[in-house]
Design an enzyme around this catalytic site. Sequence first.
Site: not given
Length: 747
Positions: A364, A677
């Site tokens: 994270h 993307c």
Amino acid sequence: MPDPTESASRRLLVRLRETLAEPAAGQERLDRITALIAEQMGTHVCSIYLFRDADTLELCATEGLKPESVHQTRLRVGEGLVGRVAKTARPINTGNAPQERGFRYMPETGEEIFSAFLGVPIQRLGERLGVLVVQSKEARQYSDDEVYALEVVAMVLAEMTELGAFVGEGEALAALHQRPVMFQGTVGQEGVAVGHVWLHEPRVVIANPIADDFETEMRRLHEAVDRLRVTVDEMLNAAPSGDKDQLQVLEAYRMFANSRGWKRRMEEDIARGLSAEAAVEKEQSAARARMQTVPDPYLRERLHDLDDLSNRLLRILTGQGEHTGAERPADPILIARNIGPGELLDYGRSLRGVVLEEGSVGSHAAVVARALAIPLIVNAQRITTEALNGDPILVDGEQGIVHLRPEETVATAFNDKIAMQAKAQQRYATIRKEPALTLCGQRIALHMNAGLMADLPSLESSGAEGVGLFRTELQFLVRSKVPKRSEVAALYARVMDAAEDKRVVFRTLDIGSDKVLSYMKPQDEPNPALGWRAIRVGLDRPGVLRMQLQALIRAANGRPLAVMFPFVAQLEEFRIARDHLMCEIDREGRLGRPLPEKVEIGAMLETPSMAFSPRQFYEEADFISIGGNDLKQFFFAADRENERVRRRYDTLNVSFLSFLEQIVKRCEDTGTPLSFCGEDAGRPVEALCFAAIGLRSLSMRPASIGPVKHMLRRSNLAEARAVIDTARASGAQSVRPAIMDWLRRRD
Ligand code: PEP
Ligand code: MG
């Protein structure tokens, strides 16, 4: 518990302290210490070997071996018994050294007459500093008490080395933490940074490892453990009751804080002559050594908990907290063993870079660092033991290299590299407002990827035409519980406000796989990247998905809305997800809320299955965005998080390019807007090839927009296409060599 008045180690430590208190130069001190240990332990030899560099140990002082071998005898790690102690960080105790596996005879020392050998590592919290050895002529095994005594002395030596007690003129030792060190880690986020070290958790310095008074040290330990227990209880009371994972960790903390075994071992260390903080650190070192050998991840986690608890106890004992008085440098590069996403967000963009000893590309913290566009290196082993607050440091997020206290030549070369990049940035700034128009007159739309409110200013500064991918999971990842709908809607509204009339494509939650929410029950899947993630979670447990869709509609508040669903693997999934959105629009309308003026519903194409889906998928999707990071990992069956295979297959591999081209053609047939993307869109050479095979819209990190635009504006797509086609026809594996060659000749 040993009797404090009797223990051999205690007697030895008391004498050692007296010796250390006498004024002496570094080498003289070492000599006195070896003489003292040999005398006190009744051995013929005592020697101190210390690391000269990462792989070489040098005999730095001896009592009993030939004096001329001091600073001459050198061993590599793993070589001989001394090298083996250094390598394994474990003692070797043998009555018959020459018969021992790996024994290596060093004639210059004259050690052939000594049969018994006891070597222990000199280490401080996992940092290996050297080896302390005693030897005797008679073939005897040293007792447990003697082994323990030598270990305790080695620990004190490590502390004193850290404090610079043996630094001096001539042959004495160089001070620690002053030499340049290079670390090879793994790139978590590209970019380069120059700055000074800022430690997330400053090192606790133990000024006095030897106890003055046994009673006082015992009392200090007991008081500190009591305070620690109260702190842990307070943390437990403050933890949200629904947060099972956090509660579980805190329960483990409580268990350790109340562990009799842990406390007893520290009491024994004090009884043998250590101060309270040295006793804590000795147990912490032992736990860290175990941590490196335990393969079970659960047990390793628990040892981590114990490590964290030891740190807290050390802070209580030494009074050294987060605030050590050190001033945060103006150009901080954060160094940590690991860091949570929330903590990293708190530091925010004040950081120039982040280097983690552990962590992973998919952690994270890495997700946040990427969002903050801060260069990040993970897996830089031993950096927290080497770095000190304020040390100069260079982070090369292209190569995954960190230079700590760099030599001047390295710093100069690095600064040249940065200056060149700054020059390039200036060049990009001049074309910021210009379109990405190729020499052949083709316009390519360049959008940016985002995930935080903090990203939005980049929309203006980068010259992006809009946000091609807003990763909504970041807001969920940095929380300890599911955010409320009002909070989610408020963020989306602020994002749309900041974007003004530019289009923002919101991607619904993409969790699972590498992005695990702390409040989500862990799934323990054999293969999480192929598991229950993204839209699969959204469709199976639609509560959060629907909440998110409502939040988006409310945030739009009548403005146009673009939503896309991640990881769609078959048409039916797209249809059900779209129905959820239509249902929510209907519901919001019935509640009398303003509805978006226009709704675009798209899908990410991240699994090869969608390249072959029924034509209806292409007709029904308002737009499609290729998630190249995932698509590539599934196309080549090569895990994007696995360093071993991650770079094995080139994005410009002919098969992958042909595959992308097929998707471009299908979108052209149905008139479906298509963009790309994944990270590759932000690499100029890749972006050029994508444009050459027909992609007309790319979304990337804001920092990549300048370089990509610069490349496109200097290129003729038809020429690039011809190079690609020739390379493909030639049977090349990748078109990269041909394109690079063409670019070199062209520029
Ligand atoms: C991708 O897979 O390319 C993508 C953009 O999504 P993420 O990196 O968030 O999985
Ligand atoms: Mg993806």
